[in-house]
Write a protein that holds these residues in place. Structure first.
Motif, short mmCIF file in Angstrom:
data_model
loop_
_atom_site.label_atom_id
_atom_site.label_comp_id
_atom_site.label_asym_id
_atom_site.label_seq_id
_atom_site.Cartn_x
_atom_site.Cartn_y
_atom_site.Cartn_z
N VAL A 66 40.96 0.84 55.57
CA VAL A 66 40.34 2.12 55.93
C VAL A 66 41.30 2.89 56.83
N GLY A 67 41.54 4.17 56.50
CA GLY A 67 42.48 4.95 57.29
C GLY A 67 41.86 6.11 58.03
N SER A 68 40.59 6.41 57.75
CA SER A 68 39.94 7.53 58.42
C SER A 68 38.46 7.21 58.62
N ILE A 69 37.84 7.96 59.52
CA ILE A 69 36.41 7.77 59.76
C ILE A 69 35.61 8.09 58.50
N ASP A 70 36.02 9.13 57.76
CA ASP A 70 35.34 9.45 56.50
C ASP A 70 35.40 8.27 55.53
N ASP A 71 36.58 7.64 55.44
CA ASP A 71 36.72 6.46 54.57
C ASP A 71 35.81 5.33 55.04
N ALA A 72 35.72 5.18 56.37
CA ALA A 72 34.87 4.12 56.92
C ALA A 72 33.42 4.32 56.52
N VAL A 73 32.96 5.57 56.53
CA VAL A 73 31.57 5.86 56.16
C VAL A 73 31.35 5.56 54.68
N VAL A 74 32.32 5.95 53.85
CA VAL A 74 32.19 5.70 52.41
C VAL A 74 32.09 4.21 52.14
#
Length: 274
Positions: A66-74
């Motif tokens: 995971v490289g971003s908070i958006d990716d973490a949410v996905v």
């Protein structure tokens, strides 16, 4: 509890930074969106980094980092992200304490939190609240060491000689770690149920009305402290015994096997954050 001694500590309790308090308010809303949480996190790069380290830990990680908070949410979903934000905020808000290995401290804390979360799933209670209770349950120990280092040293010495820690804390300080930890949780505006669970974690059957969270914390702490001392074939019957001692009814089917799989993941999370 010596109320006067406890109340005298109120002004010395660490305060949540305003930005973190605002972020916790946001993630605790049912209508919180990925966009709003990501935008708020972007203002705190240290907290964002902690959240991402947790997202990439053994408990949540997979083949793609995971490289971003958006990716973490996905990958994780908003509910899990909420838990990680709370965990990261709590760790960041507590001051470093001399003489304590914070990697080990937070590792053990997260071990308890993960077990508590699993118990909550099997009891039909809120897993997120159970996990949060787990990461807050031992904060009182840090507060005692940081504010009363001499007394803490005397308490540790007495415990090493076989004394009961809670009794020694109350004798020398007028309160124990669970009581000061629950006061901190209250000051940080966590739910009354969570505050009560932390306060009675060492004596859940004394809580009126009964706190399931206190019972889950009591059982989780016993699981984490004694797991490696119990033989594989004995663990299910042992879990039944300690659940009864904690005053809670847990679905034990497959629990020993599940806890074996979870064992060690909290240590990884603690090392990621410390």
């Amino acid at each position: 509890m010596n109320s006067a001694a406890l109340l005298a500590k109120v002004d010395q309790l660490p305060r949540l930074p305003k930005a973190i308090a605002e972020l916790l308010d946001i993630v605790n809303r049912d209508d919180a969106t990925v966009k709003v949480v990501s935008e708020k996190l972007s203002h705190d790069p240290v907290l964002s980094a902690r959240v991402l380290r947790l997202a990439n830990s053994a408990r949540f990680g997979c083949s793609r980092e995971v490289g971003s908070i958006d990716d973490a949410v996905v990958r994780l979903g908003m509910q899990t992200l909420r838990t990680l934000v709370i965990a990261s905020a709590v760790v960041g808000a507590v001051p470093k304490v001399q003489g304590i290995d914070l990697g080990d401290f937070w590792g053990n804390t997260f071990e308890v939190a993960i077990v508590c979360q699993e118990l909550a799933k099997r009891m039909g209670t809120l897993p997120d609240e159970a996990f949060t209770g787990g990461i807050l349950h031992s904060i009182g120990e840090l507060l005692i060491v940081s504010s009363e280092p001499e007394a803490a040293a005397n308490i540790n010495a007495a415990v090493a000689d076989g004394a009961d820690r809670n009794l020694m804390e109350r004798e020398l300080l007028g309160y124990d770690a669970a009581e000061i930890g629950s006061l901190l949780a209250q000051n940080w505006k966590f739910t009354p149920a969570l505050v009560k669970g932390i306060q009675f974690q060492d004596s859940p059957k004394n809580c009126e009305p009964f706190s399931k969270l206190a019972g889950m914390l009591a059982m989780s702490k016993k699981v984490v402290s004694d797991w490696d001392k119990i033989g594989d074939d004995e663990r299910t019957s042992w879990l039944a015994q300690i659940s009864e001692m904690a005053g809670i009814k847990v679905d034990l089917s497959g629990l020993a096997q599940k806890l074996t799989k979870l064992h060690g993941q909290g240590m990884d999370m603690g090392k990621q954050l410390a």
